[in-house]
Design an enzyme around this catalytic site. Sequence first.
Site, PDB file in Angstrom:
ATOM      1  N   ASP A  51       0.843  -1.202   0.000  1.00 44.70           N
ATOM      2  CA  ASP A  51       0.000   0.000   0.000  1.00 44.70           C
ATOM      3  C   ASP A  51       0.879   1.254   0.000  1.00 44.70           C
ATOM      4  O   ASP A  51       0.381   2.372  -0.087  1.00 44.70           O
ATOM      5  CB  ASP A  51      -1.017  -0.010   1.146  1.00 44.70           C
ATOM      6  CG  ASP A  51      -0.374  -0.088   2.523  1.00 44.70           C
ATOM      7  OD1 ASP A  51       0.865  -0.200   2.609  1.00 44.70           O
ATOM      8  OD2 ASP A  51      -1.119  -0.055   3.532  1.00 44.70           O
ATOM      9  N   SER A  52       2.207   1.058   0.029  1.00 47.82           N
ATOM     10  CA  SER A  52       3.128   2.179  -0.201  1.00 47.82           C
ATOM     11  C   SER A  52       2.921   2.761  -1.593  1.00 47.82           C
ATOM     12  O   SER A  52       3.408   3.853  -1.886  1.00 47.82           O
ATOM     13  CB  SER A  52       4.585   1.720  -0.032  1.00 47.82           C
ATOM     14  OG  SER A  52       4.828   0.545  -0.781  1.00 47.82           O
ATOM     15  N   ASP A  90      -0.995  -6.144  -0.339  1.00 40.06           N
ATOM     16  CA  ASP A  90      -1.382  -5.498   0.915  1.00 40.06           C
ATOM     17  C   ASP A  90      -2.884  -5.285   0.974  1.00 40.06           C
ATOM     18  O   ASP A  90      -3.480  -4.763   0.013  1.00 40.06           O
ATOM     19  CB  ASP A  90      -0.714  -4.115   1.014  1.00 40.06           C
ATOM     20  CG  ASP A  90       0.464  -4.111   1.960  1.00 40.06           C
ATOM     21  OD1 ASP A  90       0.590  -5.054   2.771  1.00 40.06           O
ATOM     22  OD2 ASP A  90       1.263  -3.161   1.877  1.00 40.06           O
ATOM     23  N   LYS A 119      -1.221  -9.484   2.787  1.00 38.64           N
ATOM     24  CA  LYS A 119      -0.516  -9.033   4.003  1.00 38.64           C
ATOM     25  C   LYS A 119      -1.415  -8.036   4.729  1.00 38.64           C
ATOM     26  O   LYS A 119      -2.088  -7.224   4.072  1.00 38.64           O
ATOM     27  CB  LYS A 119       0.812  -8.371   3.631  1.00 38.64           C
ATOM     28  CG  LYS A 119       1.524  -7.724   4.824  1.00 38.64           C
ATOM     29  CD  LYS A 119       2.966  -7.386   4.530  1.00 38.64           C
ATOM     30  CE  LYS A 119       3.199  -6.081   3.812  1.00 38.64           C
ATOM     31  NZ  LYS A 119       2.714  -4.883   4.527  1.00 38.64           N
ATOM     32  N   GLU A 121      -1.652  -5.530   8.558  1.00 36.20           N
ATOM     33  CA  GLU A 121      -0.870  -4.949   9.656  1.00 36.20           C
ATOM     34  C   GLU A 121      -1.527  -5.207  11.007  1.00 36.20           C
ATOM     35  O   GLU A 121      -2.753  -5.143  11.116  1.00 36.20           O
ATOM     36  CB  GLU A 121      -0.730  -3.440   9.429  1.00 36.20           C
ATOM     37  CG  GLU A 121       0.052  -3.100   8.176  1.00 36.20           C
ATOM     38  CD  GLU A 121       0.255  -1.601   7.980  1.00 36.20           C
ATOM     39  OE1 GLU A 121      -0.139  -0.799   8.863  1.00 36.20           O
ATOM     40  OE2 GLU A 121       0.812  -1.227   6.931  1.00 36.20           O
ATOM     41  N   GLU A 188       8.876  -4.143  10.770  1.00 32.92           N
ATOM     42  CA  GLU A 188       9.277  -2.836  10.229  1.00 32.92           C
ATOM     43  C   GLU A 188       9.764  -1.910  11.340  1.00 32.92           C
ATOM     44  O   GLU A 188       9.057  -1.687  12.336  1.00 32.92           O
ATOM     45  CB  GLU A 188       8.089  -2.187   9.481  1.00 32.92           C
ATOM     46  CG  GLU A 188       8.455  -0.830   8.891  1.00 32.92           C
ATOM     47  CD  GLU A 188       7.479  -0.297   7.863  1.00 32.92           C
ATOM     48  OE1 GLU A 188       6.529  -1.012   7.481  1.00 32.92           O
ATOM     49  OE2 GLU A 188       7.681   0.860   7.428  1.00 32.92           O
TER      50      GLU A 188
END
Length: 299
Positions: A51-52, A90, A119, A121, A188
Amino acid sequence: MSTMGSARPVTAPRIRDAKGSGTPLVMVTAYDAPSARTVDAAGADMILVGDSVAMVVLGYDDTLQVTTADMVHHVAAVARTRPNALVVADLPWLSYHVNREETVRNAASLIRAGAGAVKLEGGVKRIEAVKAILETEIPVMGHIGLTPQSIHALGGFKVQGKELDAAQALTDDAIALADAGCFAIVLECVPDAVARMITESVPVPTIGIGAGRHCDGQVLVWHDILGFEAEGHRRPKFVRTYAEFERDATGAIEQFCADVRAGTFPSSAETYHMTDRMTEALGLYGDADAGAVEPELTK
Ligand code: KIV
């Protein structure tokens, strides 16, 4: 070529089983066909459609702006290159926070776009979401430490787990994710000693970014590796840049602008020509240096 070999596409179970193999795993982000081709051709084990994309491609200030539809669009572009590397997608913010059904449907839409795993978070707090997705046979990668989707709650992009309690809580998160069935976990921006403790505490690979060398693998963002960044951008200390693409791309396009303005682009060789006979028949004058070229209209 991926260290896992090029004959078979890399899968989530193969990544999980690579724990302890002695060769660190490599994951690199990609968001479209050209970036995916470079990552796969370079031999990475996993392509992360992160999602970056919000920041490095779409120009937003944080990752909170991207939607599942945005992610599907980018995952599909990456998947169309048919990489050997495992495509991990993501789940964006709010796509797995509302309820079980939305969580599963959003994860499924990324898989239908071509991802081999998703993925998300968070640790203990997100175990229900992880389990719901795993229940539908979709492999899940965890992500703890600095979780950019929690940027407002964390109060900024800061190293996590520096205090004893926080380090213990991160270890508990990692153990909970591994116990739930995650096949790998991104760590991270955590101190290397904490990353080491977590890596030694879980039976699945840890993939670090800003987490030191004791992880089972490393991930970086494509644009960071290649030096594709706006002027004045402060590179985080964990980024190693291998090229200066922003500078080189700008230089190349400056040269194109100069060539057009100087009249040196396009050259005769970069131009389609008619034969002299056709030029005459049309009552035109051919380019003096063009010459007759067969067939009458060249490619
Ligand atoms: O979105 C992303 O690029 C990521 C990496 C930083 C791990 O999640």
